[in-house]
Design a protein around this motif. Structure first.
Motif, PDB file in Angstrom:
ATOM      1  N   VAL A 140       0.849  -1.201   0.000  1.00 34.63           N
ATOM      2  CA  VAL A 140       0.000   0.000   0.000  1.00 34.63           C
ATOM      3  C   VAL A 140       0.882   1.248   0.000  1.00 34.63           C
ATOM      4  N   LYS A 141       1.969   1.215   0.772  1.00 39.02           N
ATOM      5  CA  LYS A 141       2.779   2.425   0.956  1.00 39.02           C
ATOM      6  C   LYS A 141       3.745   2.725  -0.185  1.00 39.02           C
ATOM      7  N   LEU A 142       4.287   1.684  -0.826  1.00 43.53           N
ATOM      8  CA  LEU A 142       5.340   1.912  -1.830  1.00 43.53           C
ATOM      9  C   LEU A 142       4.957   2.936  -2.915  1.00 43.53           C
ATOM     10  N   PRO A 143       3.721   2.895  -3.438  1.00 44.39           N
ATOM     11  CA  PRO A 143       3.372   3.892  -4.474  1.00 44.39           C
ATOM     12  C   PRO A 143       3.452   5.346  -3.994  1.00 44.39           C
ATOM     13  N   TYR A 144       3.445   5.567  -2.674  1.00 41.48           N
ATOM     14  CA  TYR A 144       3.523   6.936  -2.138  1.00 41.48           C
ATOM     15  C   TYR A 144       4.961   7.387  -1.880  1.00 41.48           C
ATOM     16  N   LEU A 145       5.905   6.448  -1.950  1.00 42.37           N
ATOM     17  CA  LEU A 145       7.263   6.734  -1.472  1.00 42.37           C
ATOM     18  C   LEU A 145       7.906   7.926  -2.180  1.00 42.37           C
ATOM     19  N   THR A 146       7.772   7.979  -3.498  1.00 40.79           N
ATOM     20  CA  THR A 146       8.397   9.073  -4.258  1.00 40.79           C
ATOM     21  C   THR A 146       7.852  10.419  -3.797  1.00 40.79           C
ATOM     22  N   LYS A 147       6.537  10.487  -3.618  1.00 45.62           N
ATOM     23  CA  LYS A 147       5.899  11.725  -3.167  1.00 45.62           C
ATOM     24  C   LYS A 147       6.390  12.102  -1.758  1.00 45.62           C
ATOM     25  N   TRP A 148       6.483  11.102  -0.887  1.00 49.69           N
ATOM     26  CA  TRP A 148       6.919  11.372   0.496  1.00 49.69           C
ATOM     27  C   TRP A 148       8.354  11.894   0.540  1.00 49.69           C
ATOM     28  N   ILE A 149       9.211  11.310  -0.295  1.00 44.66           N
ATOM     29  CA  ILE A 149      10.616  11.738  -0.283  1.00 44.66           C
ATOM     30  C   ILE A 149      10.747  13.155  -0.866  1.00 44.66           C
ATOM     31  N   LYS A 150       9.926  13.442  -1.857  1.00 46.22           N
ATOM     32  CA  LYS A 150       9.897  14.797  -2.422  1.00 46.22           C
ATOM     33  C   LYS A 150       9.498  15.794  -1.331  1.00 46.22           C
TER      34      LYS A 150
END
Ligand SMILES: *Cc1c(COP(=O)(O)O)cnc(C)c1O
Length: 363
Positions: free
Chosen positions: A240-250
């Motif tokens: 569930v979380k992996l697709p959000y990772l790029t946004k979170w790191i940004k």
């Protein structure tokens, strides 16, 4: 109070998806192995642009198992930075090898590449660079030294999901890399979880075997391994979380840029960034000579903070018998009394960021 970290906010943001995935995991009773594990391994490998990912129980295991898969064991020496979480050196000792500490770079906190060669002996088998706080270690220098002395390189990426050098993800430079998905990491499960990655199929297969009782197929135990599997429930949460990772790191980077731009206080040393080195900002670490009064001041103003770490590895009680003194690792020794991690997580509100900056500037 502005907390140092707050995992609840992230859960609130993705609650319906998380609740649904936990519910389905319970209903299909697929607790060990299965499609959620496979999906996570595939998707995380794709995220890094690497050939193989093997999920395991936690980040510490991932270092130990990969070291074994790389052939490190009794009597060997493994070079590690003097500042890290204890897992880095602990995992070396667990294989029967000896951790050899190297002081850190005064600007970047990662292993000082100029000091590595003098620590190499005929027993040296591997180097573990740690991408500390989310900042990439200097992999170009490290790989050059490793090639010259025929050493294995295992990247400790526990704090650095998403960090990259020129677009090439950390974890893809060395022979293999270990990841932690401990709840507070940039990508965190709701319990312990870890991952091992490599472009080398042999290393990945060996690691998979060790993590699952030495089995290649069920009940066919080629070697004695151990149990270090990832729970399917944790894998489904990571999916569930992996697709959000790029946004979170940004988001972490946006906050970091604002801190760097707007914190203007000569008492505070902010992170230094090199061109093309992309920080994942797991932690935002500053230095201050009067750190303890800074902590007190932040506290009085309702701002949480934390220290990573209060003692550098060579100065921990468990290594007392090695009799290191401050002069052996002067930078690490000096910094352990100066470093402070201030709030850094994607869900920080702009009013909170504003307040943190103001309070730091007033100090
Ligand atoms: C968190 C961490 C680990 C270990 O991860 P666990 O999943 O907690 O075992 C290893 N190395 C570093 C640098 C870490 O920060």
């Amino acid at each position: 109070m502005i907390p140092f970290a707050d995992l609840k906010r992230q859960y609130q943001d993705i609650k319906s998806e998380i609740d649904q995935c936990i519910k389905s995991s319970l209903e299909n009773t697929n607790f060990i192995g299965g499609s959620e594990i496979q999906k996570f391994e595939n998707d995380f490998a794709k995220y890094l642009n690497i050939n193989h990912c093997v999920a395991c129980a936690n980040g510490t295991d991932s270092i130990e198992i990969l070291l074994k898969a790389l052939g490190v064991g009794n009597g060997d020496e493994v070079i590690v930075p003097a500042i890290s979480w204890i897992s880095t050196s602990e995992a070396v000792s667990s294989t029967g090898a000896k951790p050899i500490f190297v002081d850190v770079d005064p600007d970047f906190y990662t292993i000082c590449t100029k000091l590595i060669e003098e620590k190499i002996t005929n027993k040296t088998k591997a180097i573990i660079p740690v991408h500390l706080y989310g900042y990439p270690a200097n992999m170009k220098h490290i790989m050059k030294i490793a090639r010259k002395y025929d050493l294995k390189v295992l990247e400790d990426c526990a704090q650095a999901h998403g960090a990259n050098i020129d677009g090439k993800m950390v974890g893809t430079f060395g022979d293999a890399a270990s990841f932690s998905f401990y709840p507070g990491k940039n990508l965190g499960a709701y319990g312990d979880a870890g991952g091992m990655v490599s472009n080398n199929e042999k290393i990945a297969l060996k690691a998979r075997k060790i993590a699952n009782h030495g089995q290649v197929t069920k009940h066919n135990h080629i070697i004695e391994g151990r149990n270090s599997r990832l729970d399917a429930l944790q894998a489904s949460i990571l999916n569930v979380k992996l697709p959000y990772l790029t946004k979170w790191i940004k988001k972490r980077n946006t906050i970091a840029s604002q801190y760097i731009r707007e914190i203007k206080n000569s008492k505070l040393k902010l992170p230094v960034l090199e061109t093309n080195f992309h920080h994942a900002f797991h932690l935002f670490v500053i230095r201050c000579k009067s750190r303890d009064s800074l902590i007190k001041y932040l506290n009085e103003n309702g701002i949480g903070s934390s220290i990573h770490y209060p003692k550098a590895l060579p100065f921990l009680n468990c290594y007392k018998h090695l009799n290191y003194n401050s002069g052996d690792f002067p930078i690490s020794f000096k910094y352990q009394n100066q470093i402070l991690s201030i709030p850094m997580f994607p869900e920080l509100q702009s009013t909170e960021i504003r307040k943190i900056i103001n309070v730091l500037n007033e100090f």
